[in-house]
Enzyme design. Structure first.
Site, PDB file in Angstrom:
ATOM      1  N   CYS A  88       0.869  -1.177   0.000  1.00 28.79           N
ATOM      2  CA  CYS A  88       0.000   0.000   0.000  1.00 28.79           C
ATOM      3  C   CYS A  88       0.904   1.224   0.000  1.00 28.79           C
ATOM      4  O   CYS A  88       1.376   1.663   1.052  1.00 28.79           O
ATOM      5  CB  CYS A  88      -0.927  -0.007   1.211  1.00 28.79           C
ATOM      6  SG  CYS A  88      -2.161   1.316   1.158  1.00 28.79           S
ATOM      7  N   SER A 227       0.393   1.883  -5.189  1.00 32.16           N
ATOM      8  CA  SER A 227       0.923   0.761  -5.971  1.00 32.16           C
ATOM      9  C   SER A 227       0.317   0.757  -7.377  1.00 32.16           C
ATOM     10  O   SER A 227       0.998   0.419  -8.352  1.00 32.16           O
ATOM     11  CB  SER A 227       0.661  -0.571  -5.254  1.00 32.16           C
ATOM     12  OG  SER A 227      -0.710  -0.863  -5.165  1.00 32.16           O
TER      13      SER A 227
END
Length: 287
Positions: A88, A227
């Site tokens: 994350c 991401s």
């Protein structure tokens, strides 16, 4: 010390409120629990309860901070549906900013399932994180079959990239023309992705500039995804649309992605919005 004393201490611990921080990076919002001095209380049920935006706190992802013998901290990420995320990026940047502010450091090393990530003060209130090299082997992304990752056998010939999470990127003429609420879940659960996938739609808006929207596995539509931004930048360069340094405009703001020899760096703003306490009664009801 008597057994009754230990039991009393355990009762006190269980009845204590649990502190949390609410943070966001470009509207990608997080609940963060610093568990470095306490037990790991997080479970899938508790993550789902905290993630409920009406009966809990609400988040796109939840992150817990833990001690690590070889890094400044270890981070674990949870989705709103109670599943775990391997990476994350925006939460990593938010936590890195918090740790930098509290320690005075300008560089940190944070362990995630993705590996050991370097975070740096990017100047001008920005925070940078190296998300590592992109994963371009179909088995490691992972995909269910050995197919061309640059043109998947799916309508629209999307591209597959691993950045700790699996990513499926579609390049379109107009991202606003796609109904992401139906398009996202349909492809998140595509059989080619055995662990599900984040779904990105992106359009080229100028030299080395992209507009992107994202559906995150286990979370749904989010205003931004770190991401996913890295995956889109890698895919755009591999398709010949951009160079290796890209500006990406998301629903929640703008992030800078730079695919360097040492990994994919992402740089952007973060916000620590407020601190709160999960009450003992509420915790007891959801553990």
């Amino acid at each position: 010390m008597s057994c009754s004393h230990y039991m009393a201490q355990a009762m006190i611990q269980r009845s204590a409120p649990l502190p949390f921080m609410k943070m966001h990076g470009l509207g990608n919002d997080f609940v963060v629990l610093d568990l470095r001095e306490g037990e790991d209380v997080m479970t899938p049920d508790l993550a789902r309860a905290v993630g409920d935006r009406r009966r809990g706190v609400g988040f796109d992802q939840l992150a817990t901070i833990h001690e690590d013998t070889e890094a400044d901290a270890r981070l674990v990420f949870w989705n709103a549906d109670g599943s775990q995320a391997g990476a994350c990026g925006n939460a990593t940047r938010c936590i890195a900013r918090h740790l930098m502010d509290t320690t005075g450091r300008i560089e940190l090393h944070l362990r995630t399932e993705r590996g050991l990530l370097t975070a740096r003060d990017g100047g001008n209130s920005l925070t940078a994180v190296n998300m590592g090299a992109p994963i371009l082997d179909w088995r490691e992304i992972p995909l269910a079959d050995d197919v061309d990752i640059d043109a998947l056998p799916i309508d629209g010939a999307p591209m597959a990239t691993g950045m700790g999470n699996p990513h499926c990127t579609f390049f379109v003429d107009d991202v606003t023309s796609v109904d992401l609420s139906t398009f996202g879940p349909a492809h998140e659960h595509h059989p080619l992705f055995p662990q599900r996938t984040n779904v990105q739609i992106a359009q080229l808006n100028g030299p080395d500039r992209l507009r992107m929207r994202v559906w995150e596995r286990g979370a749904g539509i989010t205003l931004a995804s770190g991401s996913s931004s890295c995956a889109v930048a890698v895919a755009a360069h591999r398709r010949g649309l951009t160079g290796r340094s890209v500006t990406i405009d998301l629903d929640g703001g703008t992030i800078l992605i730079d695919w360097r020899d040492d990994g994919v760096w992402m740089t952007g703003p973060t916000a620590h919005v407020f601190d709160g306490l999960l009450t003992p009664d509420w915790l007891e009801a959801h553990q």
